[in-house]
Design an enzyme around this catalytic site. Sequence first.
Site, short mmCIF file in Angstrom:
data_model
loop_
_atom_site.label_atom_id
_atom_site.label_comp_id
_atom_site.label_asym_id
_atom_site.label_seq_id
_atom_site.Cartn_x
_atom_site.Cartn_y
_atom_site.Cartn_z
N ASP A 60 -7.83 10.57 7.77
CA ASP A 60 -7.94 10.47 6.31
C ASP A 60 -9.34 10.00 5.89
OD1 ASP A 60 -5.33 11.13 6.05
OD2 ASP A 60 -4.63 9.13 5.54
N LYS A 82 -8.25 12.96 1.23
CA LYS A 82 -8.47 13.28 -0.18
C LYS A 82 -9.77 12.62 -0.57
CE LYS A 82 -3.61 13.50 -1.45
NZ LYS A 82 -2.85 13.05 -0.29
N MET A 195 -2.43 2.82 -5.52
CA MET A 195 -2.72 4.08 -6.24
C MET A 195 -2.50 3.95 -7.75
SD MET A 195 -1.06 6.86 -3.61
CE MET A 195 0.37 5.92 -3.14
N1 SAH Z 1 -0.65 3.77 3.92
C1 SAH Z 1 -1.59 2.98 3.16
C2 SAH Z 1 -1.53 3.31 1.69
C3 SAH Z 1 -1.94 4.73 1.36
S1 SAH Z 1 -1.91 5.07 -0.35
C4 SAH Z 1 -1.36 1.50 3.42
O1 SAH Z 1 -0.33 1.15 4.02
O2 SAH Z 1 -2.20 0.69 3.06
C5 SAH Z 1 -3.60 4.77 -0.79
C6 SAH Z 1 -3.72 3.49 -1.57
O3 SAH Z 1 -3.72 2.38 -0.68
C7 SAH Z 1 -4.97 3.33 -2.38
O4 SAH Z 1 -4.86 4.00 -3.63
C8 SAH Z 1 -5.03 1.84 -2.57
O5 SAH Z 1 -4.12 1.42 -3.56
C9 SAH Z 1 -4.51 1.35 -1.24
N2 SAH Z 1 -5.58 1.01 -0.27
C10 SAH Z 1 -5.77 1.55 0.94
N3 SAH Z 1 -6.80 0.96 1.56
C11 SAH Z 1 -7.28 0.02 0.71
C12 SAH Z 1 -8.32 -0.94 0.77
N4 SAH Z 1 -9.11 -1.07 1.84
N5 SAH Z 1 -8.51 -1.75 -0.29
C13 SAH Z 1 -7.72 -1.66 -1.37
N6 SAH Z 1 -6.72 -0.77 -1.49
C14 SAH Z 1 -6.49 0.04 -0.46
#
Ligand code: SAH
Length: 278
Positions: A60, A82, A195
């Site tokens: 990703d 994305k 998100m």
């Molecule tokens: N599977 C991932 C989430 C994927 S959806 C998890 O468990 O963390 C993608 C969302 O994750 C982003 O829109 C944001 O809200 C969050 N996200 C992922 N990495 C992040 C980071 N380093 N800092 C802040 N938000 C993060």
Amino acid sequence: MTADAVGPFGPLAALRTLLPGMPVFAPGSVWLTGAGPGDPGHLTLHAIAGLVQADVAVHDALIEPSVLDLLRPDAERLFAGKRGGRPSASQADISTTLIARAQAGARVLRLKGGDPYVFGRGGEEARALAQAGVPFRVIPGLTAGLAGLTEAGIPATLRGTNQAVVLATGFATDPESAVDWASFVRLGQPIVLYMAQKTIDSISAALLAAGVDPALPAAAIWAASTPQQRVEVTTLREIGAVVQAGDASRPAVIVLGAIVAARAELARTVGVGGADKR
Ligand code: SAH
């Protein structure tokens, strides 16, 4: 080069000693792997074991590029993320690629940000693999909604402050999956939003309309655990404006609840890795 080329004295041998029960990454299988929120230090040993053995990595946008340096030099790298909210590969295409590569005999590492089963569509990919009869394994990762709070100095639970935490997505593709925000208000527990950068205005409006105190502490955490981490503390009333003023190109978690106030007391702690990211 085969996976054995990184042993017997390489990282794989060391990992096998640490993880005696570690399953062998069998050709023709997929490891659906969580990479954590960004800091490579948050990778698990199981994720590293997958990286050093994989023939192909499907990753990703949220994966720190240096993590891919753990792949064998001859391993193939496929970007399936994305960018700027615009999908560059459809979910169906990603699943099709995983299945096709595994059926061709490759060890396929599907590397996803955070935990694969938390808002990462990992469940859909796993379902597609199961339906195609492709053997797969799921490796948990630190999820941004919990690890991101900790990195920002906000305890997800605090005795006397909250007894539960709601992890919610702010992204609803259709009215049927839209969240009834007012129903959370009765819980009186903190809400951690994934998100939600584009939808926070309507979410906060729904919460205010349902009677939540506009002064409720709120925070946005961008790029948690990375050198670009940024934290803004505000209130429910202001959170929409604060998020709009932030960098929409970086992922952010938004937290609404009294736990945010604890950060003032804890903010002097030094971040993991020695850098005070606050
Ligand atoms: N599977 C991932 C989430 C994927 S959806 C998890 O468990 O963390 C993608 C969302 O994750 C982003 O829109 C944001 O809200 C969050 N996200 C992922 N990495 C992040 C980071 N380093 N800092 C802040 N938000 C993060």
